[in-house]
Design an enzyme around this catalytic site. Structure first.
Site, PDB file in Angstrom:
ATOM      1  N   ARG A 163       0.844  -1.194   0.000  1.00 39.27           N
ATOM      2  CA  ARG A 163       0.000   0.000   0.000  1.00 39.27           C
ATOM      3  C   ARG A 163       0.882   1.247   0.000  1.00 39.27           C
ATOM      4  O   ARG A 163       1.641   1.459   0.957  1.00 39.27           O
ATOM      5  CB  ARG A 163      -0.896   0.040   1.249  1.00 39.27           C
ATOM      6  CG  ARG A 163      -1.852  -1.134   1.391  1.00 39.27           C
ATOM      7  CD  ARG A 163      -3.063  -0.978   0.494  1.00 39.27           C
ATOM      8  NE  ARG A 163      -3.810  -2.224   0.398  1.00 39.27           N
ATOM      9  CZ  ARG A 163      -4.893  -2.514   1.108  1.00 39.27           C
ATOM     10  NH1 ARG A 163      -5.351  -1.636   1.973  1.00 39.27           N
ATOM     11  NH2 ARG A 163      -5.508  -3.668   0.930  1.00 39.27           N
ATOM     12  N   GLU A 180       0.525   4.192   0.830  1.00 38.59           N
ATOM     13  CA  GLU A 180      -0.183   5.221   1.598  1.00 38.59           C
ATOM     14  C   GLU A 180       0.802   5.904   2.520  1.00 38.59           C
ATOM     15  O   GLU A 180       1.505   5.214   3.256  1.00 38.59           O
ATOM     16  CB  GLU A 180      -1.228   4.575   2.507  1.00 38.59           C
ATOM     17  CG  GLU A 180      -2.510   4.218   1.836  1.00 38.59           C
ATOM     18  CD  GLU A 180      -3.340   3.343   2.765  1.00 38.59           C
ATOM     19  OE1 GLU A 180      -4.422   3.782   3.153  1.00 38.59           O
ATOM     20  OE2 GLU A 180      -2.910   2.228   3.094  1.00 38.59           O
ATOM     21  N   ARG A 234      -1.014   1.674  12.965  1.00 42.18           N
ATOM     22  CA  ARG A 234      -1.552   0.430  12.392  1.00 42.18           C
ATOM     23  C   ARG A 234      -1.402   0.295  10.876  1.00 42.18           C
ATOM     24  O   ARG A 234      -1.966  -0.596  10.262  1.00 42.18           O
ATOM     25  CB  ARG A 234      -3.010   0.277  12.785  1.00 42.18           C
ATOM     26  CG  ARG A 234      -3.932   1.321  12.196  1.00 42.18           C
ATOM     27  CD  ARG A 234      -5.305   1.125  12.762  1.00 42.18           C
ATOM     28  NE  ARG A 234      -6.339   1.577  11.860  1.00 42.18           N
ATOM     29  CZ  ARG A 234      -7.620   1.562  12.159  1.00 42.18           C
ATOM     30  NH1 ARG A 234      -8.021   1.108  13.316  1.00 42.18           N
ATOM     31  NH2 ARG A 234      -8.510   1.979  11.293  1.00 42.18           N
ATOM     32  N   HIS A 235      -0.659   1.222  10.267  1.00 43.18           N
ATOM     33  CA  HIS A 235      -0.463   1.136   8.822  1.00 43.18           C
ATOM     34  C   HIS A 235       0.981   0.842   8.457  1.00 43.18           C
ATOM     35  O   HIS A 235       1.901   1.518   8.914  1.00 43.18           O
ATOM     36  CB  HIS A 235      -0.886   2.445   8.145  1.00 43.18           C
ATOM     37  CG  HIS A 235      -2.364   2.629   8.109  1.00 43.18           C
ATOM     38  ND1 HIS A 235      -3.042   3.364   9.047  1.00 43.18           N
ATOM     39  CD2 HIS A 235      -3.301   2.143   7.260  1.00 43.18           C
ATOM     40  CE1 HIS A 235      -4.348   3.341   8.773  1.00 43.18           C
ATOM     41  NE2 HIS A 235      -4.530   2.592   7.686  1.00 43.18           N
ATOM     42  N   GLU A 290     -10.174  -2.314  13.110  1.00 43.75           N
ATOM     43  CA  GLU A 290     -10.492  -3.153  11.953  1.00 43.75           C
ATOM     44  C   GLU A 290      -9.378  -4.145  11.652  1.00 43.75           C
ATOM     45  O   GLU A 290      -8.209  -3.775  11.561  1.00 43.75           O
ATOM     46  CB  GLU A 290     -10.697  -2.241  10.737  1.00 43.75           C
ATOM     47  CG  GLU A 290     -11.065  -2.990   9.483  1.00 43.75           C
ATOM     48  CD  GLU A 290     -10.799  -2.187   8.223  1.00 43.75           C
ATOM     49  OE1 GLU A 290     -11.118  -0.991   8.196  1.00 43.75           O
ATOM     50  OE2 GLU A 290     -10.266  -2.789   7.269  1.00 43.75           O
ATOM     51  N   SER A 318     -11.788  -6.535   6.043  1.00 41.62           N
ATOM     52  CA  SER A 318     -12.837  -5.937   5.226  1.00 41.62           C
ATOM     53  C   SER A 318     -13.283  -7.008   4.262  1.00 41.62           C
ATOM     54  O   SER A 318     -12.438  -7.705   3.681  1.00 41.62           O
ATOM     55  CB  SER A 318     -12.275  -4.787   4.393  1.00 41.62           C
ATOM     56  OG  SER A 318     -12.577  -3.591   4.993  1.00 41.62           O
ATOM     57  N   ARG A 340      -1.950  -6.891  12.107  1.00 43.13           N
ATOM     58  CA  ARG A 340      -2.982  -6.292  12.973  1.00 43.13           C
ATOM     59  C   ARG A 340      -3.601  -7.340  13.883  1.00 43.13           C
ATOM     60  O   ARG A 340      -3.880  -7.067  15.050  1.00 43.13           O
ATOM     61  CB  ARG A 340      -4.084  -5.652  12.123  1.00 43.13           C
ATOM     62  CG  ARG A 340      -3.651  -4.342  11.576  1.00 43.13           C
ATOM     63  CD  ARG A 340      -4.834  -3.413  11.384  1.00 43.13           C
ATOM     64  NE  ARG A 340      -4.426  -2.332  10.502  1.00 43.13           N
ATOM     65  CZ  ARG A 340      -5.259  -1.573   9.831  1.00 43.13           C
ATOM     66  NH1 ARG A 340      -6.560  -1.781   9.922  1.00 43.13           N
ATOM     67  NH2 ARG A 340      -4.807  -0.610   9.068  1.00 43.13           N
TER      68      ARG A 340
HETATM   69  P1  ATP Z   1      -7.798   1.034   7.173  1.00 42.68           P
HETATM   70  O1  ATP Z   1      -9.167   1.631   7.070  1.00 42.68           O
HETATM   71  O2  ATP Z   1      -7.428   0.634   8.558  1.00 42.68           O
HETATM   72  O3  ATP Z   1      -6.748   1.866   6.485  1.00 42.68           O
HETATM   73  P2  ATP Z   1      -8.428  -0.472   4.858  1.00 42.68           P
HETATM   74  O4  ATP Z   1      -9.901  -0.239   4.852  1.00 42.68           O
HETATM   75  O5  ATP Z   1      -7.573   0.264   3.894  1.00 42.68           O
HETATM   76  O6  ATP Z   1      -7.858  -0.316   6.358  1.00 42.68           O
HETATM   77  P3  ATP Z   1      -8.550  -2.974   3.548  1.00 42.68           P
HETATM   78  O7  ATP Z   1      -8.014  -2.447   2.273  1.00 42.68           O
HETATM   79  O8  ATP Z   1      -9.951  -3.272   3.604  1.00 42.68           O
HETATM   80  O9  ATP Z   1      -8.165  -2.008   4.734  1.00 42.68           O
HETATM   81  O10 ATP Z   1      -7.646  -4.226   3.974  1.00 42.68           O
HETATM   82  C1  ATP Z   1      -8.115  -5.320   4.727  1.00 42.68           C
HETATM   83  C2  ATP Z   1      -7.307  -5.520   5.984  1.00 42.68           C
HETATM   84  O11 ATP Z   1      -5.923  -5.467   5.706  1.00 42.68           O
HETATM   85  C3  ATP Z   1      -7.517  -4.466   7.043  1.00 42.68           C
HETATM   86  O12 ATP Z   1      -8.644  -4.737   7.805  1.00 42.68           O
HETATM   87  C4  ATP Z   1      -6.255  -4.608   7.851  1.00 42.68           C
HETATM   88  O13 ATP Z   1      -6.290  -5.718   8.717  1.00 42.68           O
HETATM   89  C5  ATP Z   1      -5.229  -4.881   6.789  1.00 42.68           C
HETATM   90  N1  ATP Z   1      -4.588  -3.645   6.347  1.00 42.68           N
HETATM   91  C6  ATP Z   1      -5.048  -2.760   5.439  1.00 42.68           C
HETATM   92  N2  ATP Z   1      -4.193  -1.762   5.239  1.00 42.68           N
HETATM   93  C7  ATP Z   1      -3.144  -2.007   6.044  1.00 42.68           C
HETATM   94  C8  ATP Z   1      -1.914  -1.350   6.272  1.00 42.68           C
HETATM   95  N3  ATP Z   1      -1.593  -0.235   5.617  1.00 42.68           N
HETATM   96  N4  ATP Z   1      -1.059  -1.890   7.164  1.00 42.68           N
HETATM   97  C9  ATP Z   1      -1.353  -3.020   7.816  1.00 42.68           C
HETATM   98  N5  ATP Z   1      -2.496  -3.707   7.629  1.00 42.68           N
HETATM   99  C10 ATP Z   1      -3.394  -3.213   6.758  1.00 42.68           C
END
Ligand code: ATP
Length: 500
Positions: free
Chosen positions: A272, A274, A280-281, A423, A426, A474
């Site tokens: 990602r 981001e 948590r990211h 979370e 998803s 996570r």
């Molecule tokens: P958040 O809202 O916390 O940024 P997201 O909605 O982008 O998460 P999804 O794309 O739906 O997350 O990804 C599914 C799962 O993957 C999340 O619930 C989380 O457990 C994990 N996840 C997502 N992005 C990250 C990240 N940048 N770092 C660590 N774990 C992640």
């Protein structure tokens, strides 16, 4: 390889006398690339630290371990010997079995060096709270260096790390310093326990799903189009063109459902791009992904996933107490609670609970991180669980492939799962009709040409299906009640960290 053998002064190792009074054979050490190597007698039969229990009292045993701490006091030296997440107290004292020089030698060995010790196991009167082996200590008769600490590694540096980030004076080490010196930090009993538990989470995930008839698949990580749309995708140069690093295995796991694999899962890296500098990211994490065809209702998918999570929680609770307690010593937290069956609330119910608690938010607004956490606390108070599902999210906040709720187009057949109010998953029922999928992709301004083979997969007929993506780091962080995802990533990658 030529070793430079030198006789080790026997006084440094032992009194030179065996219990039966016979002279023991001369011991040698070997200098190998600057480290001292203590040749192992082939019949030495090393005992593991966690095996040192009162049942072994009176036995003369050999242990190979790292020096965790050492404290000389008069004619004796107290050591704590550490092996992964276990440690034991050891004592060398001037007397019949040890000379003054040997005590001095033991006291001068750098912490973190690996030693071989021969010792008698003794039951102790008073529990040794600071060690994992609380009912015994070792009375050392011989000690030799197996691998000394290299000279340029400072004692202070290793001291702070190997002590769970604390010296004896309970000083703390900041996270960046720890991550910069990750190998040493990973040696701590806490890190050892965390990553053993993480390994078990993957194993339980695989075992549970395999037993349910799922097939483990491998999906490409270098892809031609962003799987989730959006900007948070890393571009890599790919010969004369460019490619992307997969943001999830989403499109491929669905294509496997179209290819009649029925139930699939995968464990692999997810990228990602981001610039999120939060607790948590990560920019690279491990995705535990699930996708399955269902018969009548997408809640079959939710049940399959929640049952998998419950099997993981039970497996950890029942078989990993040592690791959980080891981590808890440094990072205390309440034991993780879950219900059977798993609590499922609708998004609108969650919004109502938040409003009741004074939060102002619209029906179709996504949950902010603070609101997500607050809802977690409200759910815990009301239902006494750290794990729950929030179902029927507003369609507007979900990706293009999400199935709209047939009864109310404002909502969707989608869900998130939460641990301790954050979370971890998803998921959704996915659109399995090529026409609707095309419309939704266009609505999200996605270039159809780029996802042509994905959309085409549905033209040949696809069963109704759904799934979800879970972040491994996570899950481990929240199960253990830790507060930063970097603690559960062995070599974390975030916007500011690409090394080690
Ligand atoms: P958040 O809202 O916390 O940024 P997201 O909605 O982008 O998460 P999804 O794309 O739906 O997350 O990804 C599914 C799962 O993957 C999340 O619930 C989380 O457990 C994990 N996840 C997502 N992005 C990250 C990240 N940048 N770092 C660590 N774990 C992640």
């Amino acid at each position: 390889m030529a070793y430079n053998k030198v006789a080790f002064p026997p006084a440094c190792l032992s009194t030179g006398m065996r219990k039966d009074g016979a002279r023991q054979p001369a011991l040698h050490v070997v200098f190998l690339k600057g480290t001292l190597f203590f040749p192992c007698e082939p019949d030495r039969g090393l005992v593991r630290v966690h095996e040192l229990t009162p049942e072994k009292a009176g036995q003369l045993i050999w242990v190979r371990a790292r020096i965790h701490t050492s404290r000389a006091k008069g004619k004796q030296c107290f050591l704590v010997l550490r092996q992964q997440q276990f440690n034991v107290q050891a004592l060398v004292a001037v007397g019949e079995r040890a000379s003054k020089q040997m005590v001095k030698f033991a006291a001068n060995i750098n912490k973190e060096s690996i030693v071989d010790v021969e010792a008698v196991v003794k039951k102790v009167e008073q529990t040794i709270e600071s060690c994992s082996q609380q009912d015994v200590e070792l009375h050392i008769e011989r000690v030799g260096l197996s691998s000394a600490l290299s000279d340029h590694t400072t004692d202070k540096q290793t001291d702070r790390h190997a002590h769970g980030g604390r010296t004896d004076g309970r000083a703390t080490v900041n996270q960046d310093t720890r991550l910069d010196n990750r190998v040493i930090d990973l040696r701590t009993t806490t890190s050892q326990a965390i990553f053993r538990l993480q390994s078990r989470v993957c194993q339980l995930f695989r075992d549970t799903l395999t037993n349910k008839g799922f097939v483990e698949i491998q999906t490409p990580k270098i892809i031609s189009a962003a799987s989730e749309g959006g900007a948070n995708v890393f571009t890599v140069s790919y010969f004369k063109t460019s490619a992307y690093l997969a943001q999830s295995p989403q499109l491929y796991k669905q294509m496997c459902i179209c290819a009649d694999f029925d139930k699939v899962f995968c464990v692999g890296p997810v990228f990602r791009a981001e610039d999120s500098n939060t607790h948590r990211h990560l920019t690279e994490f491990v995705g535990l992904d699930i996708e399955l065809a269902f018969n009548y209702h997408y809640h079959e998918v939710i049940e399959s996933i929640t049952d998998t999570m419950v099997q993981i929680f039970k497996g950890l609770r029942d078989k990993f107490q040592t690791e959980i307690q080891t981590v808890g010593k440094q990072y205390p937290s309440e034991p993780f609670k879950f219900l059977e069956p798993t609590l499922r609330l609708e998004y609108s119910e969650g919004v109502a609970m938040l409003r009741e608690a004074g939060v102002e938010m619209g029906d179709e607004e996504d949950l902010s991180t603070p609101n997500e956490k607050l809802l977690g606390r409200l759910v815990k108070e009301k239902y006494d669980t750290d794990f729950y599902v929030l179902d029927k999210y507003p369609l507007a906040v979900r990706p293009f492939y999400t199935m709209p709720d047939p009864n109310d187009k404002k909502y969707s057949n989608s869900y998130d799962m939460f641990m301790r109010g954050e979370e971890i998953l998803s998921g959704a029922q996915r659109i399995h009709d090529a026409q609707l999928l095309t419309e939704r992709a266009m609505h999200h301004n996605i270039d159809l040409e780029k996802i042509k083979s994905y959309i085409d997969s549905f033209r040949y007929g696809a069963p109704p299906h759904g799934g979800g993506g879970i972040g491994l780091e996570r899950v481990c962080m929240l199960y253990l009640g830790l507060h930063n995802v970097r603690q559960t990533s062995m070599f974390p990658r975030d916007p500011k960290r690409l090394t080690p």
